[in-house]
Design an enzyme around this catalytic site. Structure first.
Site, PDB file in Angstrom:
ATOM      1  N   ARG A   1      11.528  -1.444  11.139  1.00 12.14           N
ATOM      2  CA  ARG A   1      10.411  -0.965  11.968  1.00 12.14           C
ATOM      3  C   ARG A   1      10.259  -1.854  13.196  1.00 12.14           C
ATOM      4  O   ARG A   1      10.369  -3.079  13.064  1.00 12.14           O
ATOM      5  CB  ARG A   1       9.115  -1.005  11.142  1.00 12.14           C
ATOM      6  CG  ARG A   1       8.646   0.355  10.703  1.00 12.14           C
ATOM      7  CD  ARG A   1       7.549   0.287   9.685  1.00 12.14           C
ATOM      8  NE  ARG A   1       6.337  -0.404  10.124  1.00 12.14           N
ATOM      9  CZ  ARG A   1       5.216  -0.442   9.398  1.00 12.14           C
ATOM     10  NH1 ARG A   1       5.170   0.164   8.231  1.00 12.14           N
ATOM     11  NH2 ARG A   1       4.154  -1.060   9.831  1.00 12.14           N
TER      12      ARG A   1
ATOM     13  N   ARG B   1      11.853  -5.681   4.903  1.00  7.15           N
ATOM     14  CA  ARG B   1      11.661  -4.225   4.783  1.00  7.15           C
ATOM     15  C   ARG B   1      12.631  -3.451   5.685  1.00  7.15           C
ATOM     16  O   ARG B   1      12.825  -3.775   6.838  1.00  7.15           O
ATOM     17  CB  ARG B   1      10.236  -3.850   5.174  1.00  7.15           C
ATOM     18  CG  ARG B   1      10.043  -2.330   5.259  1.00  7.15           C
ATOM     19  CD  ARG B   1       8.626  -1.892   5.349  1.00  7.15           C
ATOM     20  NE  ARG B   1       7.857  -2.592   6.330  1.00  7.15           N
ATOM     21  CZ  ARG B   1       6.516  -2.596   6.351  1.00  7.15           C
ATOM     22  NH1 ARG B   1       5.857  -1.932   5.437  1.00  7.15           N
ATOM     23  NH2 ARG B   1       5.869  -3.249   7.272  1.00  7.15           N
TER      24      ARG B   1
ATOM     25  N   LYS C   1       0.842  -1.218   0.000  1.00  7.77           N
ATOM     26  CA  LYS C   1       0.000   0.000   0.000  1.00  7.77           C
ATOM     27  C   LYS C   1       0.869   1.257   0.000  1.00  7.77           C
ATOM     28  O   LYS C   1       0.641   2.187  -0.767  1.00  7.77           O
ATOM     29  CB  LYS C   1      -0.919   0.020   1.244  1.00  7.77           C
ATOM     30  CG  LYS C   1      -1.802  -1.198   1.387  1.00  7.77           C
ATOM     31  CD  LYS C   1      -2.700  -1.124   2.604  1.00  7.77           C
ATOM     32  CE  LYS C   1      -1.992  -1.115   3.941  1.00  7.77           C
ATOM     33  NZ  LYS C   1      -1.276  -2.361   4.276  1.00  7.77           N
TER      34      LYS C   1
ATOM     35  N   ARG D   1      -9.704   0.732   8.792  1.00 10.03           N
ATOM     36  CA  ARG D   1      -9.160  -0.568   9.186  1.00 10.03           C
ATOM     37  C   ARG D   1     -10.215  -1.491   9.778  1.00 10.03           C
ATOM     38  O   ARG D   1      -9.943  -2.656  10.033  1.00 10.03           O
ATOM     39  CB  ARG D   1      -8.130  -0.366  10.292  1.00 10.03           C
ATOM     40  CG  ARG D   1      -6.699  -0.057   9.946  1.00 10.03           C
ATOM     41  CD  ARG D   1      -5.926  -1.099   9.358  1.00 10.03           C
ATOM     42  NE  ARG D   1      -4.638  -1.454   9.838  1.00 10.03           N
ATOM     43  CZ  ARG D   1      -3.492  -0.927   9.421  1.00 10.03           C
ATOM     44  NH1 ARG D   1      -3.466   0.103   8.633  1.00 10.03           N
ATOM     45  NH2 ARG D   1      -2.368  -1.441   9.820  1.00 10.03           N
TER      46      ARG D   1
ATOM     47  N   ARG E   1      -0.507  -8.878  13.502  1.00  4.56           N
ATOM     48  CA  ARG E   1      -1.036  -7.887  12.536  1.00  4.56           C
ATOM     49  C   ARG E   1      -1.826  -8.593  11.434  1.00  4.56           C
ATOM     50  O   ARG E   1      -2.870  -8.111  11.004  1.00  4.56           O
ATOM     51  CB  ARG E   1       0.119  -7.069  11.934  1.00  4.56           C
ATOM     52  CG  ARG E   1       0.609  -5.976  12.886  1.00  4.56           C
ATOM     53  CD  ARG E   1       2.006  -5.509  12.524  1.00  4.56           C
ATOM     54  NE  ARG E   1       2.100  -4.891  11.219  1.00  4.56           N
ATOM     55  CZ  ARG E   1       3.261  -4.694  10.595  1.00  4.56           C
ATOM     56  NH1 ARG E   1       4.396  -5.072  11.141  1.00  4.56           N
ATOM     57  NH2 ARG E   1       3.265  -4.112   9.425  1.00  4.56           N
TER      58      ARG E   1
HETATM   59  P1  AP5 Z   1       4.890  -1.580   1.867  1.00  8.67           P
HETATM   60  O1  AP5 Z   1       4.563  -0.787   0.679  1.00  8.67           O
HETATM   61  O2  AP5 Z   1       5.613  -0.909   2.980  1.00  8.67           O
HETATM   62  O3  AP5 Z   1       3.597  -2.360   2.398  1.00  8.67           O
HETATM   63  P2  AP5 Z   1       2.320  -1.828   3.183  1.00  8.67           P
HETATM   64  O4  AP5 Z   1       1.126  -2.488   2.598  1.00  8.67           O
HETATM   65  O5  AP5 Z   1       2.319  -0.352   3.254  1.00  8.67           O
HETATM   66  O6  AP5 Z   1       2.613  -2.520   4.570  1.00  8.67           O
HETATM   67  P3  AP5 Z   1       2.592  -1.956   6.083  1.00  8.67           P
HETATM   68  O7  AP5 Z   1       3.264  -3.032   6.892  1.00  8.67           O
HETATM   69  O8  AP5 Z   1       3.119  -0.582   6.204  1.00  8.67           O
HETATM   70  O9  AP5 Z   1       1.087  -1.964   6.355  1.00  8.67           O
HETATM   71  P4  AP5 Z   1       0.418  -2.007   7.718  1.00  8.67           P
HETATM   72  O10 AP5 Z   1      -0.966  -1.809   7.325  1.00  8.67           O
HETATM   73  O11 AP5 Z   1       0.673  -3.201   8.556  1.00  8.67           O
HETATM   74  O12 AP5 Z   1       1.157  -0.875   8.551  1.00  8.67           O
HETATM   75  P5  AP5 Z   1       0.717   0.599   8.952  1.00  8.67           P
HETATM   76  O13 AP5 Z   1       1.923   1.410   8.924  1.00  8.67           O
HETATM   77  O14 AP5 Z   1      -0.473   1.022   8.197  1.00  8.67           O
HETATM   78  O15 AP5 Z   1       5.740  -2.848   1.367  1.00  8.67           O
HETATM   79  C1  AP5 Z   1       6.290  -3.767   2.285  1.00  8.67           C
HETATM   80  C2  AP5 Z   1       7.683  -4.194   1.799  1.00  8.67           C
HETATM   81  O16 AP5 Z   1       7.573  -4.928   0.594  1.00  8.67           O
HETATM   82  C3  AP5 Z   1       8.614  -3.023   1.485  1.00  8.67           C
HETATM   83  O17 AP5 Z   1       9.914  -3.371   1.857  1.00  8.67           O
HETATM   84  C4  AP5 Z   1       8.531  -2.861  -0.050  1.00  8.67           C
HETATM   85  O18 AP5 Z   1       9.733  -2.371  -0.585  1.00  8.67           O
HETATM   86  C5  AP5 Z   1       8.259  -4.289  -0.481  1.00  8.67           C
HETATM   87  N1  AP5 Z   1       7.385  -4.371  -1.654  1.00  8.67           N
HETATM   88  C6  AP5 Z   1       6.305  -3.599  -1.942  1.00  8.67           C
HETATM   89  N2  AP5 Z   1       5.728  -3.996  -3.083  1.00  8.67           N
HETATM   90  C7  AP5 Z   1       6.456  -5.060  -3.531  1.00  8.67           C
HETATM   91  C8  AP5 Z   1       6.349  -5.915  -4.681  1.00  8.67           C
HETATM   92  N3  AP5 Z   1       5.376  -5.755  -5.591  1.00  8.67           N
HETATM   93  N4  AP5 Z   1       7.260  -6.903  -4.823  1.00  8.67           N
HETATM   94  C9  AP5 Z   1       8.253  -7.074  -3.923  1.00  8.67           C
HETATM   95  N5  AP5 Z   1       8.414  -6.294  -2.817  1.00  8.67           N
HETATM   96  C10 AP5 Z   1       7.512  -5.303  -2.622  1.00  8.67           C
HETATM   97  O19 AP5 Z   1       0.223   0.382  10.454  1.00  8.67           O
HETATM   98  C11 AP5 Z   1       1.119   0.101  11.508  1.00  8.67           C
HETATM   99  C12 AP5 Z   1       0.344   0.033  12.837  1.00  8.67           C
HETATM  100  O20 AP5 Z   1      -0.263   1.305  13.103  1.00  8.67           O
HETATM  101  C13 AP5 Z   1      -0.822  -0.965  12.855  1.00  8.67           C
HETATM  102  O21 AP5 Z   1      -0.400  -2.264  13.174  1.00  8.67           O
HETATM  103  C14 AP5 Z   1      -1.719  -0.351  13.932  1.00  8.67           C
HETATM  104  O22 AP5 Z   1      -1.231  -0.648  15.203  1.00  8.67           O
HETATM  105  C15 AP5 Z   1      -1.571   1.144  13.675  1.00  8.67           C
HETATM  106  N6  AP5 Z   1      -2.568   1.681  12.739  1.00  8.67           N
HETATM  107  C16 AP5 Z   1      -2.348   2.173  11.482  1.00  8.67           C
HETATM  108  N7  AP5 Z   1      -3.476   2.577  10.919  1.00  8.67           N
HETATM  109  C17 AP5 Z   1      -4.444   2.334  11.812  1.00  8.67           C
HETATM  110  C18 AP5 Z   1      -5.855   2.533  11.788  1.00  8.67           C
HETATM  111  N8  AP5 Z   1      -6.484   3.040  10.725  1.00  8.67           N
HETATM  112  N9  AP5 Z   1      -6.555   2.170  12.885  1.00  8.67           N
HETATM  113  C19 AP5 Z   1      -5.945   1.664  13.969  1.00  8.67           C
HETATM  114  N10 AP5 Z   1      -4.610   1.442  14.053  1.00  8.67           N
HETATM  115  C20 AP5 Z   1      -3.882   1.770  12.984  1.00  8.67           C
END
Ligand code: AP5
Length: 287
Positions: free
Chosen positions: A163, A127, A13, A88, A174
């Site tokens: 991270r 990552r 994402k 979410r 997660r």
């Molecule tokens: P990346 O693009 O970073 O993936 P992502 O989908 O953004 O994954 P996240 O882990 O950031 O999502 P998340 O939803 O768990 O975390 P968030 O920060 O929102 O890609 C991942 C890796 O793969 C990278 O190294 C990239 O280079 C690689 N990659 C990408 N595409 C690729 C491809 N096609 N092929 C190969 N490699 C690839 O949330 C973190 C925490 O915050 C949550 O756990 C929660 O505690 C809190 N939080 C966030 N939002 C909320 C909410 N709305 N409500 C409540 N709590 C929340």
């Protein structure tokens, strides 16, 4: 455009949002990034969010909604936005719907990025993020990317860090939370006619292509080399630009439409015909 990117942790994402930001010129609003910067600043919000984040659980809805309401009210979000990691759960999705109704800014599309479980774990464990500029890299899926570039903020090589919630135990939680709380949003948005699903288990560029196709966004044209480079391919090659392929004049015959061509050839044949010249004859000898 007003877009939501849905998908499990590691689905890409954040990576794809960055590309949409560059292509569409609208901001990425990532609740994960906003929460992480609140934690880093040590604000009250960050203090309250920290424990849930480290445990892989969702942060309290009231905190997240307050943050989103404030961010969507900012000027740059009036032209559109990409929501990454929000909503979410169903409560957040209903709250977003009401908020966007008040702002008269309904969503245009919700795209679900589908990636299988094993690939998600692989991506998350590889990552790394630059501690200075925040760019995201991957030691397993694109190992060369981080090493070959300098950080635009410091001018030094990127300082890659992991991270804190990208450890094995937290990732498992997660992914479980995603299945239980976030996956139901697929049906929620399908029922509203907004959902598009793409297979996001492919090269990053290919996923971008599929995403743009789902959104009806055209791929950006590749930049043409500068005019000077087109004129002087050798000089451009020395500078590292890709020159336009030089075409030999002989190898590229001129094309003319059939009729015009035959007319032209007739004309040219006539005009090229040698003028008749009289060959002076020898006077005959008288016998
Ligand atoms: P990346 O693009 O970073 O993936 P992502 O989908 O953004 O994954 P996240 O882990 O950031 O999502 P998340 O939803 O768990 O975390 P968030 O920060 O929102 O890609 C991942 C890796 O793969 C990278 O190294 C990239 O280079 C690689 N990659 C990408 N595409 C690729 C491809 N096609 N092929 C190969 N490699 C690839 O949330 C973190 C925490 O915050 C949550 O756990 C929660 O505690 C809190 N939080 C966030 N939002 C909320 C909410 N709305 N409500 C409540 N709590 C929340």
């Amino acid at each position: 455009m007003r877009i939501v990117l849905l998908g499990a942790p590691g689905a890409g994402k954040g990576t794809q949002s960055q590309r949409l930001v560059e292509r569409l010129g609208i901001p990425q609003i990532s609740t994960g990034d906003l929460l992480r910067s609140a934690v880093a600043r040590g604000s009250e919000l960050g203090r309250q969010a920290r424990e849930a984040m480290e445990g892989g659980r969702l942060v309290d809805d009231s905190l997240v909604l307050g943050m989103i309401r404030e961010r969507l009210g900012e000027r740059d979000a009036r032209r559109g936005f990409i929501l990454d990691g929000f909503p979410r759960n169903l409560a957040q999705a209903h709250a977003l719907e009401r908020l966007l109704e008040q702002l008269r800014q309904p969503l245009d599309a919700v795209v679900q990025l589908e990636v299988d479980y094993r690939e998600l774990v692989r991506r998350i464990s590889g990552r790394r993020t630059c501690a200075d500029c925040g760019r995201v890299f991957n030691l397993l899926t694109s190992p060369a990317a981080g090493a070959s570039q300098l950080c635009p903020k410091t001018g030094a090589p990127h300082r890659l860090v992991q991270r804190p919630d990208d450890n094995e135990a937290t990732v498992a939680e997660r992914l479980r939370v995603y299945d239980e709380k976030t996956r139901p949003l697929v049906d929620f948005y399908r029922a509203r006619g907004l959902l598009r699903v793409i297979d996001a288990q492919a090269e990053v560029d290919e996923v971008t292509r599929r995403l743009y196709q789902a959104l009806g966004v055209r791929m950006a044209r590749k930049a043409r080399p500068a005019k000077a480079a087109r004129r002087s391919p050798r000089r451009a090659a020395r500078k590292g630009a890709a020159p336009r392929k030089a075409v030999s004049r002989r190898a590229a015959p001129r094309r003319k439409p059939a009729r015009a061509a035959s007319r032209a050839s007739r004309t040219s044949r006539t005009s090229r015909a040698k003028p008749r010249t009289r060959v002076p004859q020898r006077p005959r000898r008288k016998r």
